[in-house]
Write an enzyme that holds these catalytic residues in place. Structure first.
Site, PDB file in Angstrom:
ATOM      1  CG  ASP A 161      -0.344  -0.549   2.481  1.00  0.00           C
ATOM      2  OD1 ASP A 161       0.898  -0.549   2.585  1.00  0.00           O
ATOM      3  OD2 ASP A 161      -1.087  -0.983   3.376  1.00  0.00           O
TER       4      ASP A 161
ATOM      5  CG  HIS B 101      -6.124  -2.653   9.024  1.00  0.00           C
ATOM      6  ND1 HIS B 101      -6.318  -1.479   9.713  1.00  0.00           N
ATOM      7  CD2 HIS B 101      -4.781  -2.831   8.999  1.00  0.00           C
ATOM      8  CE1 HIS B 101      -5.142  -0.980  10.068  1.00  0.00           C
ATOM      9  NE2 HIS B 101      -4.199  -1.782   9.649  1.00  0.00           N
TER      10      HIS B 101
ATOM     11  CD  GLU C 206      -9.139   0.388   7.842  1.00  0.00           C
ATOM     12  OE1 GLU C 206      -9.357  -0.374   8.795  1.00  0.00           O
ATOM     13  OE2 GLU C 206      -8.192   1.201   7.832  1.00  0.00           O
TER      14      GLU C 206
HETATM   15  C1  F6R Z   1       1.310  -1.765   6.281  1.00  0.00           C
HETATM   16  C2  F6R Z   1      -0.051  -2.259   6.322  1.00  0.00           C
HETATM   17  C3  F6R Z   1      -0.856  -2.358   7.570  1.00  0.00           C
HETATM   18  C4  F6R Z   1      -0.054  -2.732   8.809  1.00  0.00           C
HETATM   19  C5  F6R Z   1      -0.954  -2.760  10.048  1.00  0.00           C
HETATM   20  C6  F6R Z   1      -0.158  -3.029  11.318  1.00  0.00           C
HETATM   21  O1  F6R Z   1       1.834  -1.770   4.958  1.00  0.00           O
HETATM   22  O2  F6R Z   1      -0.538  -2.576   5.294  1.00  0.00           O
HETATM   23  O3  F6R Z   1      -1.888  -3.291   7.381  1.00  0.00           O
HETATM   24  O4  F6R Z   1       0.540  -3.983   8.625  1.00  0.00           O
HETATM   25  O5  F6R Z   1      -1.607  -1.536  10.179  1.00  0.00           O
HETATM   26  O6  F6R Z   1       0.672  -1.934  11.548  1.00  0.00           O
HETATM   27  P1  F6R Z   1       1.829  -1.988  12.651  1.00  0.00           P
HETATM   28  O7  F6R Z   1       2.811  -2.998  12.159  1.00  0.00           O
HETATM   29  O8  F6R Z   1       2.413  -0.605  12.674  1.00  0.00           O
HETATM   30  O9  F6R Z   1       1.192  -2.393  13.929  1.00  0.00           O
END
Ligand code: F6R
Length: 250
Positions: free
Chosen positions: A67, A138, A143
């Protein structure tokens, strides 16, 4: 879904790096699907260290990221492109022309999504997709209630996701409102998936992953439809999952 239970974030990062290194060694032209956020940072540190000490080469590897924020250019300090350069790409021998992220600056965002899907297809699909998980389940920026049929698309970020990501910005108002993300269908098309989870703040999401059937209100549950998913999670992330129930995940 295979679960590898580890003690802590450090061990999770080390084990995840081992899986990726093994893939690159056996498939030097592998297509790696990559993620940003706090979770994979330690894994990337391990990959760089291994590259420097053991010489594992990424010269033939292609990478596609999950993303990117809409409206942030690649050199913006909060863009995912910048994050990847800083935390991984600069430390490897990965040629720049083999690195791909959605272009959040594209004039026609829908056309950009179609271009990204076509690009992944042209690369032969993703061999190994690395994922983190949001507190609401997610994956990527998919979402709750995103259709599992979606490929790359533009999403409006929820308040909770913008709030969670505000820690990287000056304040929440600076967090972009939209992003381009691979869809659940794009993620499920990967040949293998590696989901990482660490910390108490992921415990509820892991509990739901274990206990709930496949349902669109909990995006990560889509992974139960895939044959080759490895979950590496630490004790805090698994603190609400009964050890004896690990085997029920599929
Ligand atoms: C990142 C992504 C998100 C994260 C998720 C967890 O490219 O696509 O889905 O993997 O928000 O984020 P962290 O690792 O910061 O807890």
């Amino acid at each position: 879904m295979r679960i590898i239970r580890v003690k802590n974030r450090w061990e999770m990062s080390e084990k995840a790096a081992q899986v990726i290194i093994e893939k690159v060694k056996t498939h030097p032209f592998a297509v790696l699907g990559l993620a940003t956020g706090g979770t994979p940072k330690g894994t990337y540190v391990n990959l760089i260290e291994n590259h420097q000490k053991e010489g594992t080469s990424y010269a033939g590897v292609r990478t596609v990221n999950l993303d990117e924020y809409v409206g942030l250019p690649p050199d913006h300090k909060n863009s995912y492109h910048h994050f990847m350069n800083k935390h991984l790409f600069r430390g490897l021998d990965l040629p720049e022309e083999q690195i791909f992220l959605p272009n959040g600056m594209a004039d026609d965002l829908d056309a950009e999504c179609r271009r990204y899907d076509a690009l992944i297809d042209a690369l032969g699909g993703i061999d190994l997709q690395l994922l983190g998980i949001g507190k609401n389940g997610h994956i990527g920026f998919n979402e709750p209630d995103t259709s599992f049929q979606t490929k790359t698309h533009v999403v409006e970020l929820t308040h909770s996701t913008r709030k969670a990501n505000a820690r990287f910005f000056e304040n929440i108002n600076e967090v972009p409102t939209h992003a381009i993300t691979m869809g659940i269908a794009s993620i499920l098309a990967s040949k293998e998936i590696l989901l990482l989870a660490s910390g108490k703040n992921k415990a509820e999401a892991m509990r739901r992953l274990w206990e709930e059937d496949v349902n669109e209100a909990f995006p990560a549950s889509a992974l139960k439809m895939h044959e080759h998913v490895i979950v590496i999670a630490d004790e805090d992330a698994l603190s609400l999952v009964d050890r004896d129930r690990h085997s029920r995940a599929r």
